[in-house]
Design an enzyme around this catalytic site. Structure first.
Site, PDB file in Angstrom:
ATOM      1  N   LYS A   1       5.014   8.047  -3.906  1.00 32.56           N
ATOM      2  CA  LYS A   1       3.691   8.474  -4.176  1.00 32.56           C
ATOM      3  C   LYS A   1       3.022   9.477  -3.250  1.00 32.56           C
ATOM      4  CE  LYS A   1      -0.367   5.452  -5.494  1.00 32.56           C
ATOM      5  NZ  LYS A   1      -0.812   3.777  -5.018  1.00 32.56           N
TER       6      LYS A   1
ATOM      7  N   SER B   1      -3.611   3.048  -9.581  1.00 31.09           N
ATOM      8  CA  SER B   1      -3.694   3.820  -8.734  1.00 31.09           C
ATOM      9  C   SER B   1      -2.474   4.707  -9.430  1.00 31.09           C
ATOM     10  CB  SER B   1      -4.455   4.059  -7.981  1.00 31.09           C
ATOM     11  OG  SER B   1      -2.649   3.720  -6.785  1.00 31.09           O
TER      12      SER B   1
ATOM     13  N   SER C   1      -1.277  -1.681  -8.257  1.00 29.88           N
ATOM     14  CA  SER C   1      -0.880  -0.415  -8.393  1.00 29.88           C
ATOM     15  C   SER C   1       0.644  -0.202  -8.718  1.00 29.88           C
ATOM     16  CB  SER C   1      -2.096   0.429  -8.014  1.00 29.88           C
ATOM     17  OG  SER C   1      -2.740   0.348  -7.612  1.00 29.88           O
TER      18      SER C   1
END
Length: 501
Positions: free
Chosen positions: A80, A155, A179
Site C-alpha cells: 500500500k 482506504s 481499511s
C-alpha cells in the site's frame, strides 16, 4: 498444474521449494497479469518490475546454491502506498507527495526484503487513508474485480483489488478504522488487522497514530498467517512496538477443530443497517461453526453505539496534527504564489492545492476539536468513550473466546453513491471501528455472495495479543465454507478480461 497466479501463496511457496517453479517465472506471470488488467482496475500507482525481477533472480540463485530461505521467499507482494519504500515513489494517494521517493524503508518493508519477497509495486488508496471506497485518491479510483462500477473498499482498495484480481498473491494494507477488513469483505478476500503494536508502524505515513496498524491482505487465511509472521515482531524504532515473540500463526490457521470454542455475536452489530444478504451470509457462517461444535453466545457491547462518533473526533484530531508537516517547506509539493510570496502564503497555497476535499474536511474538523475551549468537550469526551469501548471488549472476552459480526453493512456500492453524504460513507466502518479504538486484532473472511451476487465478509475479533485465535477460527470457517461451496469464493468471480460486469 494450475495457472501459477491462481495458486495460494502457500502453494506457490511449496512449488518454489520443490523446484517446480522459479521466482522469476512467478514474478513475470504477475507482472504480465498487471500489464493485462491494471489499466482497467488501477490497483497499482507504481509498478517496480525491474526491482521485483532482480529480487526474484537473487532468490532463485540463493535457492539453487542450497541456502535455507524464508517460507515466502520468492513469492511476490504488493505494498500500500502509505508505506515508505526506499527508491520507490510513495504518495499516500495525495498530490502533495506526488513524485516523492523516500530515502529509507519502513520496518515491515525491510522485513519483506530480508525474507526475499519481490515487491511488485505500490497500490492505490484513499488520500492519506481517509475514505472507505478509494474514491478520494488523487490518482483516480480503483475498480472492484467483481464489478467495474463498484468500489473495492477503502482506504486500501488498491491492495484488495490487486489480490482479488490475481495481480498479486499477497499485499500489505493499513487499518485505522477498518481499511484492511472492509476492502477484504467487498472483494472476497482475507484481511487481518493485527493487535496494535505487534507490527511496527515505523515508516507508515501516519494519519491517526493511536489507531493505525499495518497488516496482511491475502486470498486465504493461511496466506495471511504466513505474511503476518514475516512482518510482525518488536521494533526499537517504534515506541509503541510490543516486545512479544511472534507466534506460529500458520499452525493456528491449519487447525480445524472448533469444538468448545465460544463465539460471541455482538448484538449492537447486527440487524438494522445491515443488508439482508449480508446478514444471511453471516448467520449461515455461524451455523456452520455451530454445527462443527462451536458455541454461539449472544453478547452486548452497549458502548459500541458511540464508537463511530468517538472515532470521527479522535481520528481527525490526530490527523490534523500528523499532516501539519506537509507545508511545502521541507519536502513534497511546493506552490509559490506569484504576488509577494511569504512562508505563510506558500504554506496556504501548497496545502490548498495539494490536499483533496476529504483531507481538508478532516483537518478542519480535527483542528476545531483540539482548539482551546473545545478540547474537553470533543476530543476529551471521545477519549472517555474509547475507554468505555475498551471496557465492553474486556467484559465480552471474559465470556467468550472471540467476537463475531458482519465485516461491513453492505456489499460494494457503486461509485458516486455516497460521495455527497459523508455520514453514509462513514457508516461503512461501523462494525470495524471498535477494534481500532481498543487496539484488539480482527480478521475478515469471505462469508459468501449477498446482494447483486457480490461478496460479503464475516469479522472475528480477539483479545489483544491473541491474534492466533483469529487464524484458528478463520481457517476453520474458510475450510467449512469452501467444502460447502465446492471451492474458493474467488472461483466464482467474473473474469477480468471480457464479460465482466
Amino acid at each position: 498444474m494450475t495457472e501459477p497466479i491462481r495458486l495460494s501463496a502457500a502453494a506457490m511457496s511449496s512449488a518454489l521449494a520443490a523446484g517446480e517453479l522459479s521466482s522469476e517465472e512467478l514474478t513475470r506471470a504477475h507482472l504480465d497479469r498487471i500489464d493485462a488488467v491494471d489499466n482497467d482496475l488501477n490497483a497499482f500507482l507504481h509498478v517496480s518490475a525491474d526491482l521485483a525481477l532482480k529480487t526474484a533472480r537473487d532468490v532463485d540463485a540463493r535457492r539453487a546454491a542450497g541456502e535455507q530461505l524464508a517460507p515466502l521467499a520468492g513469492v511476490p507482494i504488493a505494498v500500500k502506498d502509505v508505506v515508505v519504500t526506499e527508491g520507490l515513489p510513495t504518495t499516500a494517494g495525495s498530490k502533495i507527495l506526488e513524485g516523492w521517493i523516500p530515502p529509507y524503508d519502513a520496518t515491515l518493508v525491510a522485513k519483506l526484503r530480508e525474507a526475499g519477497l519481490p515487491v511488485l509495486g505500490k497500490t492505490n488508496m484513499d488520500e492519506f487513508a481517509m475514505g472507505s471506497s478509494t474514491e478520494t485518491s488523487a490518482f483516480g479510483v480503483t475498480r472492484n474485480p467483481w464489478g467495474r462500477d463498484r468500489i473495492p473498499g477503502g482506504s486500501g482498495g488498491g491492495s484488495s483489488a490487486a489480490v482479488g484480481s490475481f495481480e498479486a498473491p499477497l499485499a500489505i494494507g493499513t487499518d485505522t478504522g477498518g481499511s484492511i477488513r472492509q476492502p477484504a469483505a467487498v472483494t472476497g478476500t482475507v484481511g487481518v488487522k493485527p493487535t496494535y503494536g505487534s507490527v511496527s508502524r515505523y515508516g507508515l505515513i501516519a494519519m491517526a497514530s493511536s489507531l493505525d496498524q499495518a497488516g496482511p491482505c491475502t486470498r486465504t487465511v493461511e496466506d495471511a498467517a504466513l505474511l503476518h509472521e514475516v512482518i510482525a515482531g518488536h521494533d526499537p524504532h517504534d515506541s509503541t512496538s510490543l516486545p512479544d515473540p511472534v507466534p506460529n500463526f500458520r499452525e493456528a490457521a491449519r487447525r480445524r477443530d472448533v469444538k468448545g470454542l465460544r463465539i460471541g455475536v455482538i448484538e449492537e452489530l447486527e440487524g438494522d443497517g445491515f443488508a439482508p444478504g449480508v446478514s444471511a451470509r453471516f448467520q449461515e457462517s455461524l451455523a456452520q461453526l455451530e454445527q462443527a461444535g462451536a458455541e454461539i453466545v449472544r453478547v452486548s457491547c452497549p458502548n459500541f453505539q458511540y464508537a463511530l462518533g468517538a472515532y470521527y473526533l479522535i481520528l481527525p484530531s490526530e490527523a490534523s496534527s500528523n499532516l501539519a508537516k506537509f507545508d511545502g517547506m521541507r519536502f513534497g509539493l511546493r506552490v509559490v504564489p506569484e504576488d509577494h510570496p511569504t512562508a505563510e502564503k506558500v504554506m496556504a497555497a501548497t496545502r490548498g492545492e495539494g490536499f483533496g476535499f476529504e483531507v481538508k474536511r478532516r483537518i478542519l474538523l480535527g483542528t476545531y476539536a483540539l482548539s482551546a475551549g473545545y478540547y474537553d468537550a470533543y476530543y476529551g469526551s471521545a477519549q472517555k468513550v474509547r475507554t468505555l469501548v475498551q471496557r465492553d471488549f474486556a467484559d465480552a472476552f471474559a465470556k467468550v473466546d472471540v467476537l463475531a459480526s458482519p465485516t461491513a453493512p453492505t456489499v460494494a456500492f457503486r461509485f458516486g453513491e455516497k460521495t455527497d453524504d459523508p455520514l453514509a460513507m462513514y457508516m461503512n466502518d461501523i462494525a470495524t471501528i471498535p477494534a481500532n479504538l481498543a487496539g484488539v486484532p480482527g480478521i475478515s473472511v469471505p462469508s459468501g455472495l449477498a446482494e447483486d451476487d457480490l461478496p460479503a465478509g464475516i469479522q472475528f475479533l480477539a483479545p489483544a495479543r491473541e491474534d492466533a485465535r483469529l487464524y484458528h477460527v478463520g481457517g476453520a470457517l474458510e475450510a467449512l465454507l469452501e467444502d460447502a461451496w465446492g471451492g474458493s469464493l474467488l472461483d466464482r468471480a467474473p473474469e477480468l478480461t471480457g464479460g465482466a460486469r
